[in-house]
Write a protein that holds these residues in place. Structure first.
Motif, PDB file in Angstrom:
ATOM      1  N   THR A 159       8.026   5.150 -24.183  1.00 50.49           N
ATOM      2  CA  THR A 159       7.745   3.924 -24.997  1.00 50.49           C
ATOM      3  C   THR A 159       6.486   3.129 -24.429  1.00 50.49           C
ATOM      4  OG1 THR A 159      10.114   3.769 -25.397  1.00 50.49           O
ATOM      5  CG2 THR A 159       8.653   1.833 -25.865  1.00 50.49           C
ATOM      6  N   PHE A 160       6.262   3.016 -23.226  1.00 54.39           N
ATOM      7  CA  PHE A 160       5.388   2.452 -22.538  1.00 54.39           C
ATOM      8  C   PHE A 160       3.762   3.124 -22.731  1.00 54.39           C
ATOM      9  CE2 PHE A 160       1.805   1.735 -19.241  1.00 54.39           C
ATOM     10  CZ  PHE A 160       1.787   0.412 -19.194  1.00 54.39           C
ATOM     11  N   TYR A 161       4.074   4.422 -23.005  1.00 61.92           N
ATOM     12  CA  TYR A 161       2.800   5.380 -23.395  1.00 61.92           C
ATOM     13  C   TYR A 161       2.285   4.999 -24.893  1.00 61.92           C
ATOM     14  CZ  TYR A 161       0.039   9.489 -24.650  1.00 61.92           C
ATOM     15  OH  TYR A 161      -0.709  10.331 -25.479  1.00 61.92           O
ATOM     16  N   GLN A 162       3.446   5.226 -25.548  1.00 62.42           N
ATOM     17  CA  GLN A 162       3.182   5.076 -27.068  1.00 62.42           C
ATOM     18  C   GLN A 162       2.592   3.684 -27.282  1.00 62.42           C
ATOM     19  OE1 GLN A 162       3.288   7.310 -29.754  1.00 62.42           O
ATOM     20  NE2 GLN A 162       3.847   8.793 -28.326  1.00 62.42           N
ATOM     21  N   ASN A 163       3.088   2.503 -26.824  1.00 61.60           N
ATOM     22  CA  ASN A 163       2.565   1.045 -26.834  1.00 61.60           C
ATOM     23  C   ASN A 163       1.370   0.979 -26.529  1.00 61.60           C
ATOM     24  OD1 ASN A 163       5.311   0.734 -28.283  1.00 61.60           O
ATOM     25  ND2 ASN A 163       6.027  -0.353 -26.544  1.00 61.60           N
ATOM     26  N   TYR A 164       1.108   1.735 -25.537  1.00 65.04           N
ATOM     27  CA  TYR A 164      -0.397   1.488 -25.004  1.00 65.04           C
ATOM     28  C   TYR A 164      -1.326   2.427 -24.998  1.00 65.04           C
ATOM     29  CZ  TYR A 164       1.613  -2.902 -22.929  1.00 65.04           C
ATOM     30  OH  TYR A 164       2.310  -4.261 -22.869  1.00 65.04           O
ATOM     31  N   LYS A 165      -0.928   3.490 -25.541  1.00 63.57           N
ATOM     32  CA  LYS A 165      -2.005   4.825 -25.422  1.00 63.57           C
ATOM     33  C   LYS A 165      -3.348   4.315 -26.149  1.00 63.57           C
ATOM     34  CE  LYS A 165      -0.331   7.278 -29.553  1.00 63.57           C
ATOM     35  NZ  LYS A 165       0.281   8.591 -29.883  1.00 63.57           N
ATOM     36  N   GLN A 166      -3.193   3.538 -27.017  1.00 62.70           N
ATOM     37  CA  GLN A 166      -4.782   3.019 -27.753  1.00 62.70           C
ATOM     38  C   GLN A 166      -5.167   1.848 -27.116  1.00 62.70           C
ATOM     39  OE1 GLN A 166      -4.046   2.349 -31.969  1.00 62.70           O
ATOM     40  NE2 GLN A 166      -4.097   4.526 -32.456  1.00 62.70           N
ATOM     41  N   LYS A 167      -4.669   1.077 -26.728  1.00 61.55           N
ATOM     42  CA  LYS A 167      -5.067  -0.236 -26.022  1.00 61.55           C
ATOM     43  C   LYS A 167      -5.772   0.210 -24.598  1.00 61.55           C
ATOM     44  CE  LYS A 167      -3.486  -4.658 -24.725  1.00 61.55           C
ATOM     45  NZ  LYS A 167      -2.612  -5.796 -24.246  1.00 61.55           N
ATOM     46  N   LEU A 168      -4.956   1.163 -23.815  1.00 62.11           N
ATOM     47  CA  LEU A 168      -5.535   1.527 -22.593  1.00 62.11           C
ATOM     48  C   LEU A 168      -6.211   2.892 -22.516  1.00 62.11           C
ATOM     49  CD1 LEU A 168      -2.269   0.891 -20.428  1.00 62.11           C
ATOM     50  CD2 LEU A 168      -4.325  -0.608 -20.536  1.00 62.11           C
ATOM     51  N   GLY A 169      -6.408   3.353 -23.875  1.00 60.61           N
ATOM     52  CA  GLY A 169      -7.244   4.959 -24.023  1.00 60.61           C
ATOM     53  C   GLY A 169      -6.495   5.804 -23.332  1.00 60.61           C
ATOM     54  N   LEU A 170      -5.187   5.780 -23.281  1.00 58.07           N
ATOM     55  CA  LEU A 170      -4.364   6.818 -22.459  1.00 58.07           C
ATOM     56  C   LEU A 170      -4.641   8.264 -23.383  1.00 58.07           C
ATOM     57  CD1 LEU A 170      -1.019   4.972 -21.919  1.00 58.07           C
ATOM     58  CD2 LEU A 170      -2.962   5.428 -20.236  1.00 58.07           C
ATOM     59  N   ASP A 171      -4.975   8.007 -24.603  1.00 64.47           N
ATOM     60  CA  ASP A 171      -4.925   9.532 -25.369  1.00 64.47           C
ATOM     61  C   ASP A 171      -6.244  10.179 -25.054  1.00 64.47           C
ATOM     62  OD1 ASP A 171      -6.135   7.272 -26.783  1.00 64.47           O
ATOM     63  OD2 ASP A 171      -5.516   7.904 -28.625  1.00 64.47           O
ATOM     64  N   GLN A 172      -7.196   9.390 -24.514  1.00 62.82           N
ATOM     65  CA  GLN A 172      -8.646   9.905 -24.185  1.00 62.82           C
ATOM     66  C   GLN A 172      -8.663  10.485 -22.586  1.00 62.82           C
ATOM     67  OE1 GLN A 172     -10.809   9.905 -26.644  1.00 62.82           O
ATOM     68  NE2 GLN A 172      -9.299   8.968 -27.983  1.00 62.82           N
ATOM     69  N   ILE A 173      -7.574  10.144 -21.944  1.00 63.66           N
ATOM     70  CA  ILE A 173      -7.741  10.665 -20.507  1.00 63.66           C
ATOM     71  C   ILE A 173      -7.421  11.960 -20.330  1.00 63.66           C
ATOM     72  CG2 ILE A 173      -6.415  10.332 -18.358  1.00 63.66           C
ATOM     73  CD1 ILE A 173      -6.169   7.260 -18.981  1.00 63.66           C
ATOM     74  N   ASP A 174      -8.223  12.843 -19.502  1.00 71.30           N
ATOM     75  CA  ASP A 174      -7.960  14.128 -19.359  1.00 71.30           C
ATOM     76  C   ASP A 174      -7.506  14.329 -18.105  1.00 71.30           C
ATOM     77  OD1 ASP A 174      -8.007  17.018 -19.767  1.00 71.30           O
ATOM     78  OD2 ASP A 174     -10.103  17.270 -19.321  1.00 71.30           O
TER      79      ASP A 174
END
Length: 177
Positions: A159-174
């Motif tokens: 849930t944390f990942y889903q809530n913050y993936k755009q705000k923290l750029g998590l979907d861009q991290i390799d």
């Protein structure tokens, strides 16, 4: 001074002492009809309080002291009471298509099913930092994240990942691994 005035001042002082004692006595043993109250008596008390600033100040101080005591008692109760996971007996689900167990109905010959309520769990800065460090190394390895962040479940981390993936750029991290 005049003897008549000192006698009058003395009587007035005694009357004030009696008035000061009366509110304390009333608070100790309230009358049965205290809820409805007596408007005339209240008006008289207000006039006395307004006419005597010292008495008014004492009443305010007493009220403030009572409020402080109540607050302290509440804080003590909160500290003494353990905070177990809240449970509540489930109520009937308004959805008529839901199964009996989902509605909280009693299983055959049993008590009503208890459902745990959600417990809000805020993330500390340390937990967020640990999440970011671990996520940069291992990506969406939920089990690794659970191991590194004690007290958080897989669902809480997802849930944390889903809530913050755009705000923290998590979907861009390799991940580095």
């Amino acid at each position: 001074g005049q003897p008549g005035n000192s006698k009058g001042v003395k009587q007035q002082g005694q009357a004030q002492q009696k008035q000061q004692q009366q509110p304390q006595q009333q608070q100790q043993s309230p009358a049965p009809n205290a809820v409805t109250g007596n408007l005339a008596a209240l008006q008289q008390q207000m006039q006395i309080l307004l006419a005597n600033p010292m008495l008014l100040a004492m009443q305010q101080a007493l009220f403030f002291q009572q409020q402080q005591q109540q607050l302290q008692q509440l804080q003590q109760l909160q500290q003494q009471t353990p905070n177990p996971t809240a449970t509540a007996t489930a109520t009937a689900n308004p959805n008529p298509n839901a199964s009996a167990s989902a509605q909280g109905a009693a299983p055959e010959g049993g008590a009503p099913v208890e459902v745990q309520k959600r417990q809000i769990s805020y993330w500390t800065q340390e937990e967020k930092d640990t999440f970011m460090t671990t996520f940069k190394q291992h990506g969406r390895d939920w089990q690794k994240l659970v191991e590194r962040i004690p007290g958080k479940t897989v669902n809480q981390i997802k849930t944390f990942y889903q809530n913050y993936k755009q705000k923290l750029g998590l979907d861009q991290i390799d991940p580095q691994s």
